[in-house]
Design an enzyme around this catalytic site. Structure first.
Site, short mmCIF file in Angstrom:
data_model
loop_
_atom_site.label_atom_id
_atom_site.label_comp_id
_atom_site.label_asym_id
_atom_site.label_seq_id
_atom_site.Cartn_x
_atom_site.Cartn_y
_atom_site.Cartn_z
N ARG A 1 9.88 59.63 21.57
CA ARG A 1 9.56 60.61 20.52
C ARG A 1 9.02 61.88 21.16
NH1 ARG A 1 4.13 60.79 18.05
NH2 ARG A 1 4.13 62.16 16.22
N ARG B 1 -4.40 73.32 7.22
CA ARG B 1 -5.61 73.33 8.04
C ARG B 1 -6.57 74.40 7.55
NH1 ARG B 1 -4.86 70.27 12.59
NH2 ARG B 1 -2.70 69.80 13.15
N LYS C 1 9.57 60.79 7.15
CA LYS C 1 8.24 60.24 7.39
C LYS C 1 7.51 60.14 6.06
CE LYS C 1 5.91 61.85 10.87
NZ LYS C 1 5.25 62.85 11.77
N THR D 1 1.65 54.73 13.92
CA THR D 1 0.26 55.19 13.89
C THR D 1 -0.74 54.06 14.15
OG1 THR D 1 0.91 56.77 12.17
CG2 THR D 1 -1.42 56.65 12.73
#
Length: 474
Positions: A35, A76, A216, A274
């Site tokens: 990845r 963010r 995802k 994850t």
């Protein structure tokens, strides 16, 4: 050639793993795919990694897929005055639209966030470490109450559980990264923060068949629309990082199960990602809970499990892959593992002529104890259809297309073999026997099942199966 475990390993490239000798060590330890994380690193750095993976794979005689993981519209906070702000429990704090703000105020440079938030909504900061609730939402100003206190610093991530945000899954940065990845001939593109099937369709229109798309699943809205998203995507990823922030923790295992089932029902690869072996970023061995977590993904029938920081920046990347390989092999050797795989496969409908032929091939292979199922495929579809059934024997994806060989390497139990374009079914049968002999060291009395389309060389249209005694050669 050694047959890889049924569940594959996707390892993230990074400073700890991107040298040629490390890539070779990771593949030898059990890594199936790599990845490229476009949230970090420059195009120049990723270009070196692409070249290194391709070169090492060729030297080792392996078909190694590369997944280009786009950053997506990560929200963010901006730059805080003084670089940080202390948020005490029960305090009220102000947030304003902008990249910067005066001392004591949180800057948020995302107008779409102010447009979407309503009074009472939750705001999670720094991967869920901090939690605030919206007391009053205005056009360019939020009054927030601190529910989980802590210290907030610049550029920390923002999550909004339960609220669909009016943002596209592809940012300008993503489009530039996508163009670069396609120039590098990437095999898969992982699309971050998917909310709807339309997000996937827009990305596929840009990609135009040059790579397969992995959706995802990391937002509750995507879980709610998982059926439509699974229909649109070529593969799914259970991205438990942000999903674990936006969903209550106790809901994440249920969401993971639902996502895996949606992919398996459609014969599409699914990756569980994850924190699989998170403690191995520093420690030489994982915790027992992490080992159990990896095994649980194998028991669910995931096509692949992913290492993130463990292989990208961890101190023991080869050990992480090797231990993950051991866990996968141990889980798959359990006495009830194959029975569970077949039980779930029985729930799948033969929803096309090709799927019906695949079911027949799997049944025949089991009934007469064949050693392998050889799926002749141009695009990978036949191999994915067989992998959907989770047979007890290896699946050989026989293809003339190098990209298809790499892509099918990510599918459960599948071993890709590159061959020449076959002119007729007799030649194809001979190629199937030769590939099975090389991959599995078969005897003359062993049998294989060949699954193909007639006429040969045509995309789609799987309509034929043939049981072949290896000694007969065709």
């Amino acid at each position: 050639m050694t047959v890889r475990p049924t569940t594959k390993i996707l390892a993230t490239m990074g400073p700890a793993s991107d040298s040629p000798h490390r890539i070779q060590a990771l593949i030898s330890a059990g890594a199936t795919a790599f990845r490229m994380n476009f949230s970090h690193g420059s195009h120049e750095e990723h270009a070196v990694r692409f070249e290194a993976v391709r070169k090492v794979a060729a030297e080792m005689g392996r078909h190694v897929p590369i997944v280009s993981d786009l950053q997506g519209p990560k929200l963010r906070v901006g730059r805080l005055a003084g670089g940080e702000i202390a948020l005490g429990y029960g305090e009220e704090v102000e947030a304003r639209l902008g990249a910067e703000a005066p001392e004591g105020i949180i800057p948020i440079p995302h107008k779409e966030l102010f447009d979407a938030l309503q009074d009472g909504d939750a705001l999670m900061l720094d991967d869920g470490t901090l939690r605030l609730s919206v007391v009053k939402a205005e056009a360019e100003r939020l009054t927030l109450k601190v529910e989980v206190p802590g210290r907030l610093t610049d550029k920390k991530g923002i999550n909004v559980p339960g609220r669909r945000l009016p943002i596209a899954a592809l940012t300008e940065k993503d489009e530039a990264d996508l163009a670069f990845a396609l120039e590098q001939n990437t095999d898969y593109v992982a699309l971050s923060f998917v909310q709807t099937a339309e997000d996937v369709e827009r990305a596929k229109a840009l990609i135009d068949g040059r790579a397969k798309v992995i959706a995802k699943i990391e937002k509750p809205q995507a879980v709610e629309e998982i059926e439509a998203i699974a229909d649109a995507a070529d593969a799914l990823m259970v991205a438990r990082g942000d999903l674990g922030v936006e969903l209550p923790l106790e809901q994440v295992p249920l969401a993971q199960r639902r996502i895996v089932r949606a992919a398996r029902a459609r014969g599409k690869p699914v990756i569980v990602a994850t924190q699989m072996l998170q403690s191995m970023v520093d420690a030489p061995t994982p915790t027992r809970a992490e080992a159990s977590d990896t095994a649980a993904a194998v028991f669910l029938g995931a096509d692949a499990v992913m290492l993130s920081a463990e292989s990208a920046v961890g101190r023991h990347p080869e050990a992480a892959v090797a231990i993950m390989t051991r866990i996968i092999r141990a889980a798959a050797s359990g006495e009830d593992y194959q029975a569970e795989m077949e039980r779930i496969a029985e729930e799948q409908r033969a929803d096309s002529p090709g799927a019906a032929v695949a079911v027949s091939a799997a049944f025949a292979a089991k009934a007469i104890e064949c050693r392998a199922i050889v799926a002749s495929t141009n695009t990978g579809g036949t191999a994915y259809t067989i992998a959907r059934l989770r047979p007890a024997i290896p699946i050989i994806a026989l293809t003339p297309d190098p990209k298809t060989a790499r892509q099918t390497a990510l599918a459960w139990g599948t071993l890709p073999v590159l061959t020449h374009e076959q002119e007729n079914f007799e030649q194809l049968s001979g190629a199937a026997v030769a590939s099975a002999r090389e991959a599995l060291s078969l005897s003359d009395d062993d049998r294989i099942v060949l699954l193909a389309g007639i006429p040969t060389g045509r995309t789609g249209g799987t309509n034929t199966l043939k049981v072949i005694r290896v000694g007969d050669g065709s």
